[in-house]
Motif scaffolding. Structure first.
Motif, PDB file in Angstrom:
ATOM      1  N   PHE A   1      29.969  35.437 -14.527  1.00 23.05           N
ATOM      2  CA  PHE A   1      31.262  36.092 -14.691  1.00 23.05           C
ATOM      3  C   PHE A   1      32.216  35.788 -13.541  1.00 23.05           C
ATOM      4  N   SER A   2      31.760  35.092 -12.500  1.00 24.45           N
ATOM      5  CA  SER A   2      32.656  34.707 -11.406  1.00 24.45           C
ATOM      6  C   SER A   2      33.354  33.379 -11.693  1.00 24.45           C
ATOM      7  N   LEU A   3      32.921  32.673 -12.743  1.00 26.46           N
ATOM      8  CA  LEU A   3      33.566  31.416 -13.125  1.00 26.46           C
ATOM      9  C   LEU A   3      34.830  31.729 -13.931  1.00 26.46           C
ATOM     10  N   HIS A   4      35.582  30.686 -14.309  1.00 22.74           N
ATOM     11  CA  HIS A   4      36.849  30.952 -15.003  1.00 22.74           C
ATOM     12  C   HIS A   4      36.653  31.501 -16.411  1.00 22.74           C
ATOM     13  N   ASN A   5      35.449  31.369 -16.966  1.00 16.61           N
ATOM     14  CA  ASN A   5      35.037  32.167 -18.127  1.00 16.61           C
ATOM     15  C   ASN A   5      33.535  32.373 -18.030  1.00 16.61           C
ATOM     16  N   ALA A   6      33.013  33.315 -18.802  1.00 11.82           N
ATOM     17  CA  ALA A   6      31.592  33.665 -18.709  1.00 11.82           C
ATOM     18  C   ALA A   6      30.763  33.003 -19.809  1.00 11.82           C
ATOM     19  N   ASN A   7      31.327  31.994 -20.470  1.00 10.13           N
ATOM     20  CA  ASN A   7      30.608  31.295 -21.537  1.00 10.13           C
ATOM     21  C   ASN A   7      29.635  30.288 -20.950  1.00 10.13           C
ATOM     22  N   SER A   8      28.528  30.075 -21.657  1.00  2.44           N
ATOM     23  CA  SER A   8      27.578  29.045 -21.230  1.00  2.44           C
ATOM     24  C   SER A   8      26.966  28.376 -22.448  1.00  2.44           C
ATOM     25  N   ILE A 208      23.567  33.533 -28.576  1.00  2.00           N
ATOM     26  CA  ILE A 208      23.284  33.033 -29.921  1.00  2.00           C
ATOM     27  C   ILE A 208      22.244  31.921 -29.807  1.00  2.00           C
ATOM     28  N   ASP A 209      20.997  32.246 -30.135  1.00  2.00           N
ATOM     29  CA  ASP A 209      19.928  31.246 -30.051  1.00  2.00           C
ATOM     30  C   ASP A 209      19.991  30.347 -31.288  1.00  2.00           C
ATOM     31  N   GLU A 210      19.583  29.089 -31.107  1.00  2.00           N
ATOM     32  CA  GLU A 210      19.669  28.081 -32.175  1.00  2.00           C
ATOM     33  C   GLU A 210      21.091  28.019 -32.742  1.00  2.00           C
ATOM     34  N   GLY A 211      22.062  27.989 -31.845  1.00  2.00           N
ATOM     35  CA  GLY A 211      23.469  28.023 -32.238  1.00  2.00           C
ATOM     36  C   GLY A 211      23.925  26.822 -33.045  1.00  2.00           C
ATOM     37  N   TRP A 212      23.161  25.743 -33.037  1.00  2.00           N
ATOM     38  CA  TRP A 212      23.537  24.553 -33.813  1.00  2.00           C
ATOM     39  C   TRP A 212      23.608  24.857 -35.315  1.00  2.00           C
ATOM     40  N   LEU A 213      22.879  25.914 -35.755  1.00  2.00           N
ATOM     41  CA  LEU A 213      22.929  26.289 -37.175  1.00  2.00           C
ATOM     42  C   LEU A 213      24.349  26.591 -37.625  1.00  2.00           C
ATOM     43  N   LEU A 214      25.162  27.131 -36.706  1.00  2.00           N
ATOM     44  CA  LEU A 214      26.523  27.533 -37.060  1.00  2.00           C
ATOM     45  C   LEU A 214      27.471  26.347 -37.187  1.00  2.00           C
ATOM     46  N   LEU A 215      27.035  25.173 -36.751  1.00  2.00           N
ATOM     47  CA  LEU A 215      27.900  24.000 -36.844  1.00  2.00           C
ATOM     48  C   LEU A 215      27.700  23.240 -38.146  1.00  2.00           C
ATOM     49  N   GLU A 216      26.770  23.695 -38.976  1.00  2.00           N
ATOM     50  CA  GLU A 216      26.479  22.994 -40.225  1.00  2.00           C
ATOM     51  C   GLU A 216      27.555  23.207 -41.286  1.00  2.00           C
ATOM     52  N   ALA A 221      31.475  27.134 -37.927  1.00  2.00           N
ATOM     53  CA  ALA A 221      31.788  26.371 -36.707  1.00  2.00           C
ATOM     54  C   ALA A 221      33.159  26.755 -36.169  1.00  2.00           C
ATOM     55  N   ARG A 222      34.125  26.882 -37.064  1.00  2.00           N
ATOM     56  CA  ARG A 222      35.481  27.250 -36.660  1.00  2.00           C
ATOM     57  C   ARG A 222      35.513  28.652 -36.065  1.00  2.00           C
ATOM     58  N   PHE A 223      34.754  29.572 -36.679  1.00  2.00           N
ATOM     59  CA  PHE A 223      34.713  30.946 -36.181  1.00  2.00           C
ATOM     60  C   PHE A 223      34.152  31.001 -34.757  1.00  2.00           C
ATOM     61  N   VAL A 224      33.004  30.341 -34.540  1.00  2.00           N
ATOM     62  CA  VAL A 224      32.358  30.415 -33.228  1.00  2.00           C
ATOM     63  C   VAL A 224      33.201  29.733 -32.155  1.00  2.00           C
ATOM     64  N   ALA A 225      33.824  28.607 -32.503  1.00  2.00           N
ATOM     65  CA  ALA A 225      34.717  27.940 -31.538  1.00  2.00           C
ATOM     66  C   ALA A 225      35.862  28.870 -31.147  1.00  2.00           C
ATOM     67  N   GLY A 226      36.390  29.618 -32.116  1.00  2.00           N
ATOM     68  CA  GLY A 226      37.458  30.578 -31.827  1.00  2.00           C
ATOM     69  C   GLY A 226      36.964  31.738 -30.983  1.00  2.00           C
ATOM     70  N   LEU A 236      33.918  39.287 -22.318  1.00  2.00           N
ATOM     71  CA  LEU A 236      32.707  38.874 -23.025  1.00  2.00           C
ATOM     72  C   LEU A 236      32.350  37.444 -22.642  1.00  2.00           C
ATOM     73  N   GLY A 237      31.066  37.209 -22.445  1.00  2.00           N
ATOM     74  CA  GLY A 237      30.563  35.852 -22.284  1.00  2.00           C
ATOM     75  C   GLY A 237      29.745  35.485 -23.509  1.00  2.00           C
ATOM     76  N   VAL A 238      29.925  34.278 -24.022  1.00  2.00           N
ATOM     77  CA  VAL A 238      29.147  33.808 -25.176  1.00  2.00           C
ATOM     78  C   VAL A 238      28.225  32.688 -24.704  1.00  2.00           C
ATOM     79  N   SER A 239      26.920  32.893 -24.869  1.00  2.00           N
ATOM     80  CA  SER A 239      25.927  31.883 -24.480  1.00  2.00           C
ATOM     81  C   SER A 239      25.298  31.299 -25.731  1.00  2.00           C
ATOM     82  N   ILE A 240      25.406  29.997 -25.877  1.00  2.00           N
ATOM     83  CA  ILE A 240      24.847  29.334 -27.063  1.00  2.00           C
ATOM     84  C   ILE A 240      23.690  28.430 -26.618  1.00  2.00           C
ATOM     85  N   ILE A 241      22.544  28.618 -27.276  1.00  2.00           N
ATOM     86  CA  ILE A 241      21.325  27.882 -26.940  1.00  2.00           C
ATOM     87  C   ILE A 241      21.019  26.927 -28.086  1.00  2.00           C
ATOM     88  N   SER A 242      20.717  25.672 -27.774  1.00  2.00           N
ATOM     89  CA  SER A 242      20.449  24.713 -28.848  1.00  2.00           C
ATOM     90  C   SER A 242      19.503  23.613 -28.387  1.00  2.00           C
TER      91      SER A 242
END
Length: 332
Positions: A1-8, A208-216, A221-226, A236-242
């Motif tokens: 959360f100290s970075l410019h966003n908390a996404n990973s 979101i584990d196995e986040g690649w499923l949402l890109l199918e 895919a558009r929702f998660v990118a947004g 909020l930080g969004v962490s996607i694992i793939s």
């Protein structure tokens, strides 16, 4: 959360230790007062959740725990602008209906606004949308949505929400859903979390584990990118694992998600994925070699422009809660 966003974003081949790393990160975040929500498609977080007194929610056709896709955390009289929520719901409906043409999108948009206007004491349901779409003459679309609103899947998708995100760790187990429905539920849960966060912003992490499923599918895919793009303003930080780095980075939305993540965690790759990872993150020859040969638990962290090699280590008390090694889990 100290970075410019908390996404990973975390990329790792099977067996490289991505699940273990994620669980260590969850425990560290809980210690720092962050609330954590996990979407778990492989039932990997149950033991950890119970050990810290978290809330474990199994989502299935038989489950009594429900999420209404139309649930807005805001009370009706305070809703001043439904535009963003309507767009997100349209993506959910599009995924259920296996795609929407332009006329159907316009009809869904109109119907969503109408059912919220009619709603009084409780949130509208999918069956309410179905009725409005029928009145608009969208019979083909209604046919595609019928199994969700009144058919075999109505128990899953057409009920009022009866869960809360008030615990410090909440895990949604979606393993018992057929794979075709997991993507839809991932989207519904993500949208539910976003709405809760908007109503009461506080330091939260959505994993979101196995986040690649949402890109199918383009809708998910558009929702998660947004969601990744907007997460920062909701604390909020969004962490996607793939483990599907190649497929993830082939997608325009996947690359957009990676570029919007201030923290990138790269673990061992194989020869089929390494070229895309090296190209996307501008890695050196040494870093390429490291990712091809590193051991389980080793990782290359990229935080903004800083590249650091690390080894993920849990304490002696944490390790039994998070290991997935069968030799340790089932030892006599």
């Amino acid at each position: 959360f100290s970075l410019h966003n908390a996404n990973s974003i975390t990329f790792a081949s099977s067996g490289a230790g991505k699940s273990y790393t994620t669980k260590v990160e969850i425990l560290r975040q809980l210690m720092q007062g962050t609330k954590v929500i996990v979407i778990d498609p492989e039932r990997e977080y149950e033991r950890l959740t119970k050990s810290v007194g978290g809330t474990y929610i199994k989502v299935s056709a038989k489950s009594k725990q429900k999420i209404n896709p139309f649930d807005l955390a805001t009370t009706f009289h305070k809703i001043s602008d439904l535009s963003e929520h309507t767009q997100d719901l349209t993506e959910v409906i599009g995924l259920m209906a296996e795609g929407l043409n332009s006329r159907e999108k316009a009809a869904v948009d109109k119907a969503i606004l109408k059912i919220y206007k009619k709603a009084k004491k409780q949130q509208p349901l999918l069956e309410d949308l179905y009725v409005e779409l029928k009145d608009l003459g969208q019979m083909k679309l209604c046919e595609r949505l019928e199994r969700y609103s009144s058919g075999s899947l109505a128990e899953v998708f057409n009920s009022q929400t009866n869960i809360k995100l008030d615990n410090r760790l909440v895990v949604f187990d979606i393993k018992d859903l057929p794979e075709s429905l997991r993507k839809i539920m991932m989207l519904i849960i993500s949208n539910f979390v976003k709405n809760q966060v908007m109503a009461k912003p506080e330091k939260r992490l959505l994993i979101i584990d196995e986040g690649w499923l949402l890109l199918e599918h383009e809708e998910s895919a558009r929702f998660v990118a947004g969601l990744v793009r907007r997460a920062r303003k909701y604390y909020l930080g969004v962490s996607i694992i793939s483990q599907q780095a190649r497929d993830f980075l082939k997608s325009d939305y996947g690359r957009a998600i990676a570029s919007q993540s201030a923290l990138r965690i790269l673990m061992r790759q194989d020869t089929t994925t390494i070229k895309g990872v090296v190209s996307e993150f501008n890695l050196s020859e040494y870093e390429q070699s490291f990712l091809l040969t590193c051991e389980r638990g080793d990782a290359l962290l990229i935080a903004d422009q800083n590249h650091v090699a690390v080894k993920v280590v849990a304490s002696d008390k944490e390790h039994p809660l998070i290991t997935t090694n069968p030799a340790e889990l089932y030892a006599s």
